[in-house]
Design a protein around this motif. Structure first.
Motif, PDB file in Angstrom:
ATOM      1  N   ARG A 132       2.946   3.787  -7.905  1.00  0.00           N
ATOM      2  CA  ARG A 132       3.649   2.561  -7.516  1.00  0.00           C
ATOM      3  C   ARG A 132       3.281   2.156  -6.083  1.00  0.00           C
ATOM      4  O   ARG A 132       3.100   0.971  -5.791  1.00  0.00           O
ATOM      5  CB  ARG A 132       5.156   2.749  -7.641  1.00  0.00           C
ATOM      6  N   SER A 133       3.158   3.123  -5.202  1.00  0.00           N
ATOM      7  CA  SER A 133       2.786   2.837  -3.816  1.00  0.00           C
ATOM      8  C   SER A 133       1.388   2.222  -3.746  1.00  0.00           C
ATOM      9  O   SER A 133       1.158   1.278  -2.980  1.00  0.00           O
ATOM     10  CB  SER A 133       2.840   4.117  -2.984  1.00  0.00           C
ATOM     11  N   ASP A 175      -0.126   0.526  -6.148  1.00  0.00           N
ATOM     12  CA  ASP A 175      -0.035  -0.829  -6.695  1.00  0.00           C
ATOM     13  C   ASP A 175       0.539  -1.800  -5.661  1.00  0.00           C
ATOM     14  O   ASP A 175       0.026  -2.914  -5.489  1.00  0.00           O
ATOM     15  CB  ASP A 175       0.828  -0.846  -7.959  1.00  0.00           C
ATOM     16  N   ASP A 176       1.601  -1.374  -4.969  1.00  0.00           N
ATOM     17  CA  ASP A 176       2.198  -2.223  -3.935  1.00  0.00           C
ATOM     18  C   ASP A 176       1.219  -2.469  -2.787  1.00  0.00           C
ATOM     19  O   ASP A 176       1.146  -3.578  -2.241  1.00  0.00           O
ATOM     20  CB  ASP A 176       3.482  -1.590  -3.386  1.00  0.00           C
ATOM     21  N   ARG A 185      -1.372  -5.092  -3.877  1.00  0.00           N
ATOM     22  CA  ARG A 185      -0.777  -6.434  -3.836  1.00  0.00           C
ATOM     23  C   ARG A 185      -0.613  -6.909  -2.388  1.00  0.00           C
ATOM     24  O   ARG A 185      -0.930  -8.050  -2.053  1.00  0.00           O
ATOM     25  CB  ARG A 185       0.576  -6.440  -4.540  1.00  0.00           C
TER      26      ARG A 185
END
Length: 129
Positions: free
Chosen positions: A57-58, A60-61, A64
């Motif tokens: 998740r980190s 992916d963030d 972005r």
């Protein structure tokens, strides 16, 4: 103030690394042995799917955030265009070799090969049976 692409990317990567370390710490739930095990399991061939979910998740963030930061700084971010596949030559076409002017012919040219002749036994070797 205009910033070079190197400066922007350096900031983006530094933030991504710090966020990733924080995500690994969160994934270990404060247990140092778990943190060391998770860090030790990461190597050059580690797939994203093999990473802890917090780290995924980190990442992916961070991706972005990096794209939006590049856009804010005025850099163009375009979608990738896949290359068109090159047409393959028809089977049996003569293809010149690289750096050689002699044409290459397909391997299935010529008469079929028969069985190999029997090997002659060398000195000290028993003949093959």
């Amino acid at each position: 103030m205009n910033r070079s692409a190197n400066e922007v990317m350096r900031d983006v990567i530094a933030a991504a690394v710090i966020d990733g370390i924080g995500a690994l710490k969160a994934a270990s739930k404060g247990l140092p042995n778990t943190l060391l095990r998770d860090i030790g399991a990461i190597h050059a061939n580690t797939a994203v799917a093999d990473l802890p979910p917090e780290l995924t998740r980190s990442i992916d963030d961070s991706v972005r955030g990096a794209l939006s930061k590049l856009l804010r700084e005025g850099y163009a971010v375009a979608p990738s265009r896949p290359e068109a596949p090159r047409p393959r030559p028809a089977q049996g076409t003569i293809i010149p070799r690289r750096g050689d002017n002699a044409p290459r012919t397909p391997r299935n040219d010529g008469p079929p090969r028969g069985p190999r002749p029997p090997r002659a036994g060398g000195p000290g070797k028993p003949p093959r049976r």
